[in-house]
Design a protein around this motif. Sequence first.
Motif, PDB file in Angstrom:
ATOM      1  N   GLU A 283      10.833 -19.543   7.208  1.00  0.00           N
ATOM      2  CA  GLU A 283      10.875 -19.574   5.690  1.00  0.00           C
ATOM      3  C   GLU A 283       9.951 -18.623   5.092  1.00  0.00           C
ATOM      4  OE1 GLU A 283      11.642 -21.730   2.243  1.00  0.00           O
ATOM      5  OE2 GLU A 283      12.463 -22.051   4.145  1.00  0.00           O
TER       6      GLU A 283
ATOM      7  N   HIS B 194       5.546 -20.743  -4.095  1.00  0.00           N
ATOM      8  CA  HIS B 194       6.118 -21.296  -2.746  1.00  0.00           C
ATOM      9  C   HIS B 194       4.968 -21.578  -1.866  1.00  0.00           C
ATOM     10  CE1 HIS B 194       8.232 -21.850   1.263  1.00  0.00           C
ATOM     11  NE2 HIS B 194       9.324 -22.404   0.596  1.00  0.00           N
TER      12      HIS B 194
ATOM     13  N   LYS C 143       7.486 -26.693  -7.841  1.00  0.00           N
ATOM     14  CA  LYS C 143       8.420 -26.839  -6.673  1.00  0.00           C
ATOM     15  C   LYS C 143       9.668 -26.063  -7.178  1.00  0.00           C
ATOM     16  CE  LYS C 143       8.502 -31.023  -5.911  1.00  0.00           C
ATOM     17  NZ  LYS C 143       9.146 -32.527  -5.456  1.00  0.00           N
ATOM     18  N   GLU C 144      10.250 -26.294  -8.510  1.00  0.00           N
ATOM     19  CA  GLU C 144      11.252 -25.761  -9.014  1.00  0.00           C
ATOM     20  C   GLU C 144      11.078 -24.063  -9.050  1.00  0.00           C
ATOM     21  OE1 GLU C 144      14.070 -25.722 -13.100  1.00  0.00           O
ATOM     22  OE2 GLU C 144      12.495 -27.077 -12.802  1.00  0.00           O
TER      23      GLU C 144
ATOM     24  N   GLU D 120      11.144 -22.794  -5.516  1.00  0.00           N
ATOM     25  CA  GLU D 120      12.316 -23.068  -4.801  1.00  0.00           C
ATOM     26  C   GLU D 120      11.782 -23.769  -3.390  1.00  0.00           C
ATOM     27  OE1 GLU D 120      14.842 -19.763  -4.067  1.00  0.00           O
ATOM     28  OE2 GLU D 120      14.698 -19.042  -6.206  1.00  0.00           O
TER      29      GLU D 120
ATOM     30  N   ASP E 134      11.591 -26.637  -0.757  1.00  0.00           N
ATOM     31  CA  ASP E 134      12.041 -27.627  -0.168  1.00  0.00           C
ATOM     32  C   ASP E 134      11.424 -27.651   1.209  1.00  0.00           C
ATOM     33  OD1 ASP E 134      13.679 -29.349   1.602  1.00  0.00           O
ATOM     34  OD2 ASP E 134      15.498 -28.376   1.225  1.00  0.00           O
TER      35      ASP E 134
ATOM     36  N   THR F 184      11.820 -29.360   3.849  1.00  0.00           N
ATOM     37  CA  THR F 184      12.456 -29.837   5.077  1.00  0.00           C
ATOM     38  C   THR F 184      11.803 -29.033   6.446  1.00  0.00           C
ATOM     39  OG1 THR F 184      14.432 -30.379   3.745  1.00  0.00           O
ATOM     40  CG2 THR F 184      14.444 -30.121   6.226  1.00  0.00           C
TER      41      THR F 184
END
Length: 228
Positions: A124, A140, A209-210, A213, A215, A217
């Motif tokens: 990531e 991020h 968060k937007e 980007e 995520d 996971t």
Amino acid sequence: MLTDDERLALENLPMQLAVLKDDQDIVREGDSPSRCCLILSGFTCTYKVTKEGKRQIMSIGIAGDIPDLQSLHLKVLDNSIGTLSTCRVGFITHDDLRNVCDRYPRITAAFWRETLIDAAIFREWMLNIGRREAYNRIAHLFCEMLVRLRAVGLAEDHACDLSITQGEFADAFGLTPVHVNRVLKQMRADGLIEITGTRLRIPDWDRLKEVGEFDPTYLHLEQQDLAA
């Protein structure tokens, strides 16, 4: 989830405690260590340095992490690990770790899972540094740190202590400290972050968060740790 016996075996591992100052190496690239380091408090980083002396930070370690767990199976380390803040750490010998792994296969599986998550974080970070703009990559990382710190009880109400300098952020993002400073000022002006000393607060979590980007996971945490 580990059983009570497995947890007790981990808690009873012999450990040499130490307090390390900031900007101090724990292990260096090329070392052949005989022990692993458990972070009990503070922040560490995994990094490499070019021949010209430029440092690239590839991940940040927090309380509960064992950032050099791979040294159990790799004879020579191919990266360095250093402190970003004053850290309290526990050193556990490879022999003791191997013994507990031999006795408890599920602990071995848990360690293996942790190394896989480390690899996911590296992937990531590669995407973040290589393909996102400076504004987005910083957003991020703030999201990642808040989620990880919340998972170990070190963040609440979208706020956490983050004892990392702008120069260290620059080494993590592949930017100059001046560029990092400029982006942080813009993020404050946009209402995305508030920084007081080492305290980070995120007023608009969904928006951050937007922008980043983000995520979660790749962190492979329990669902309750991911809740906003």
